[in-house]
Every structure is written in C-alpha cells, then in structure tokens.
Design a protein around this motif. Structure first.
Motif, short mmCIF file in Angstrom:
data_model
loop_
_atom_site.label_atom_id
_atom_site.label_comp_id
_atom_site.label_asym_id
_atom_site.label_seq_id
_atom_site.Cartn_x
_atom_site.Cartn_y
_atom_site.Cartn_z
N ILE A 77 0.88 -1.16 0.00
CA ILE A 77 0.00 0.00 0.00
C ILE A 77 0.92 1.21 0.00
O ILE A 77 1.68 1.42 0.94
N SER A 78 0.85 1.96 -1.06
CA SER A 78 1.75 3.11 -1.24
C SER A 78 1.56 4.15 -0.14
O SER A 78 0.45 4.39 0.34
N ASN A 79 2.66 4.78 0.22
CA ASN A 79 2.60 5.90 1.17
C ASN A 79 1.73 7.03 0.64
O ASN A 79 1.15 7.79 1.41
N ARG A 80 1.62 7.11 -0.68
CA ARG A 80 0.82 8.17 -1.30
C ARG A 80 -0.65 8.08 -0.90
O ARG A 80 -1.33 9.09 -0.79
N VAL A 81 -1.13 6.86 -0.69
CA VAL A 81 -2.53 6.69 -0.29
C VAL A 81 -2.73 7.31 1.09
O VAL A 81 -3.68 8.10 1.30
N SER A 82 -1.87 6.98 2.02
CA SER A 82 -2.00 7.55 3.37
C SER A 82 -1.80 9.06 3.36
O SER A 82 -2.52 9.79 4.05
N LEU A 83 -0.84 9.53 2.59
CA LEU A 83 -0.61 10.96 2.50
C LEU A 83 -1.79 11.69 1.87
O LEU A 83 -2.15 12.80 2.29
N ALA A 84 -2.41 11.07 0.87
CA ALA A 84 -3.60 11.67 0.25
C ALA A 84 -4.75 11.75 1.25
O ALA A 84 -5.47 12.76 1.31
N LEU A 85 -4.91 10.71 2.06
CA LEU A 85 -5.97 10.73 3.07
C LEU A 85 -5.71 11.80 4.13
O LEU A 85 -6.61 12.55 4.50
N ILE A 86 -4.48 11.88 4.60
CA ILE A 86 -4.14 12.87 5.62
C ILE A 86 -4.28 14.29 5.05
O ILE A 86 -4.92 15.15 5.65
N GLY A 87 -3.68 14.51 3.90
CA GLY A 87 -3.73 15.84 3.29
C GLY A 87 -5.13 16.30 2.96
O GLY A 87 -5.49 17.46 3.22
N SER A 88 -5.93 15.40 2.42
CA SER A 88 -7.29 15.80 2.05
C SER A 88 -8.13 16.09 3.29
O SER A 88 -8.94 17.02 3.29
N PHE A 89 -7.93 15.30 4.36
CA PHE A 89 -8.69 15.60 5.57
C PHE A 89 -8.29 16.96 6.13
O PHE A 89 -9.15 17.76 6.52
N LEU A 90 -7.00 17.21 6.19
CA LEU A 90 -6.54 18.50 6.71
C LEU A 90 -7.03 19.66 5.84
O LEU A 90 -7.29 20.76 6.34
N LEU A 91 -7.19 19.41 4.56
CA LEU A 91 -7.69 20.43 3.64
C LEU A 91 -9.17 20.71 3.85
O LEU A 91 -9.58 21.87 3.91
N VAL A 92 -9.97 19.67 4.00
CA VAL A 92 -11.42 19.87 4.09
C VAL A 92 -11.92 20.17 5.49
O VAL A 92 -12.99 20.77 5.67
N ALA A 93 -11.19 19.76 6.51
CA ALA A 93 -11.66 19.90 7.90
C ALA A 93 -12.13 21.32 8.26
O ALA A 93 -13.19 21.46 8.88
N PRO A 94 -11.41 22.37 7.87
CA PRO A 94 -11.88 23.72 8.26
C PRO A 94 -13.20 24.12 7.59
O PRO A 94 -13.88 25.01 8.08
N PHE A 95 -13.55 23.46 6.50
CA PHE A 95 -14.71 23.87 5.73
C PHE A 95 -15.97 23.05 6.00
O PHE A 95 -17.03 23.36 5.47
N ILE A 96 -15.87 22.00 6.80
CA ILE A 96 -17.02 21.11 6.99
C ILE A 96 -17.63 21.21 8.38
O ILE A 96 -18.37 20.33 8.81
N GLY A 97 -17.31 22.28 9.06
CA GLY A 97 -17.95 22.51 10.34
C GLY A 97 -17.36 21.77 11.52
O GLY A 97 -18.00 21.62 12.55
#
Length: 171
Positions: A27-47
């Motif tokens: 399982i590529s590190n990119r998958v985990s990094l994409a999950l972490i990065g996307s959560f950190l990106l969307v978290a401020p906008f989803i209440g």
C-alpha cells in the motif's frame, strides 16, 4: 467543491489501497498521505470545531501508535499500519472508528479464512495458471488492505465529513 473532495478522495483511496494490496502486496505511502492531506484540507470547511478536530488528531495518533507497535512486533505490514492510522484521522473517536475497526477485523478474518482454504484446495492447482492467483497462492501473507478498504467504506457514511457532504448536497 469540498463536498466532492469528501465524496471522492476517501472512497477512491480505500478502493485503490485494497486493489494495490491484492496486486502488489503493498500500500503506497501516497494513499496515506492523500488521506491525511485531504482531511486537513477539508476539515476547516465542513464545520469541524477545534475540539472535534483535536479528537480526530488524537484518533490518528492512537491508531498510529498501536499499529506501529504491531508493525514493530512483525504482526502487521507497514502499509496497513499507515492506512489504518490515516483512515482513523477521517473517522475520529466515535462510532465510525469502532465500526471501521470491527468491520475490518471481521472482513480480514473472513478473507484470511478464504485464502487459507483456497490455498489448500484443488482449485488452487487450476487457478495457479493465472499469474495474479498464482501469486496469491504462493504468498504466505494476507493482503489486509482488502479488509481495511471494506471496513473504511462501510464506516465512512458515519463520519462527520460524509454527513456534512450529504447534508450539503441535500440542502
């Protein structure tokens, strides 16, 4: 745009991790990094408030600590450990994380039992002509990313991010 990110990135990452683990046993590190990065990106906008955000980070840290210990003991693959932790970030502490861990455990047990039975069956002789199946027969490990993908997709509708995205599209 944020709702689309929520509804696409997490499910795609789970499916990609499962398929990647089946075909390559990694399982590529990119998958985990994409999950972490996307959560950190969307978290401020989803209440998600600061307290809930902190609980998501705490879930990530706890799952990472436990899975790192399992990895160090040789009981878990590194990709599985990172995927579990980054998925825990999306789940946060609560029912979604519990469901994710339980469903992944049950799915992993069922998949492991299936592989053990398949590897010792006469069907394995015939299936061995197919390269991907041959690798699954010869491999001693279990591609646990399959179970993690199933558990993640099962629990995802319970997450605050998915509930927000569904409410965003509904209203």
């Amino acid at each position: 745009m944020i709702a689309a990110i929520v509804m696409v990135v997490f499910p795609f990452s789970m499916i990609f991790a499962a398929l990647s683990d089946i075909f390559t046993m990694t399982i590529s590190n990119r998958v985990s990094l994409a999950l972490i990065g996307s959560f950190l990106l969307v978290a401020p906008f989803i209440g998600i408030g600061w307290l809930e955000f902190g609980m998501h980070l705490a879930a990530f840290a706890l799952v990472l600590a436990v899975t790192f210990a399992l990895f160090a003991a040789g009981s878990m693959g590194g990709g599985d450990a990172k995927l579990l932790a980054s998925t825990g970030l999306w789940m946060g502490f609560g029912p979604a994380l519990v469901d994710y861990l339980l469903i992944s455990t049950v799915a992993g047990g069922a998949f492991t039992l299936f592989l053990v039975l398949f590897r010792t069956s006469t069907l394995a002789v015939y299936a061995g002509e197919v390269p991907m199946l041959r690798r699954m027969i010869d491999e001693k490990d279990v591609p646990y990313g399959v179970a993690l993908g199933i558990g993640g997709l099962w629990a995802f509708p319970e997450t605050s991010a998915m509930r927000w995205a569904l409410a965003h599209f509904a209203g």
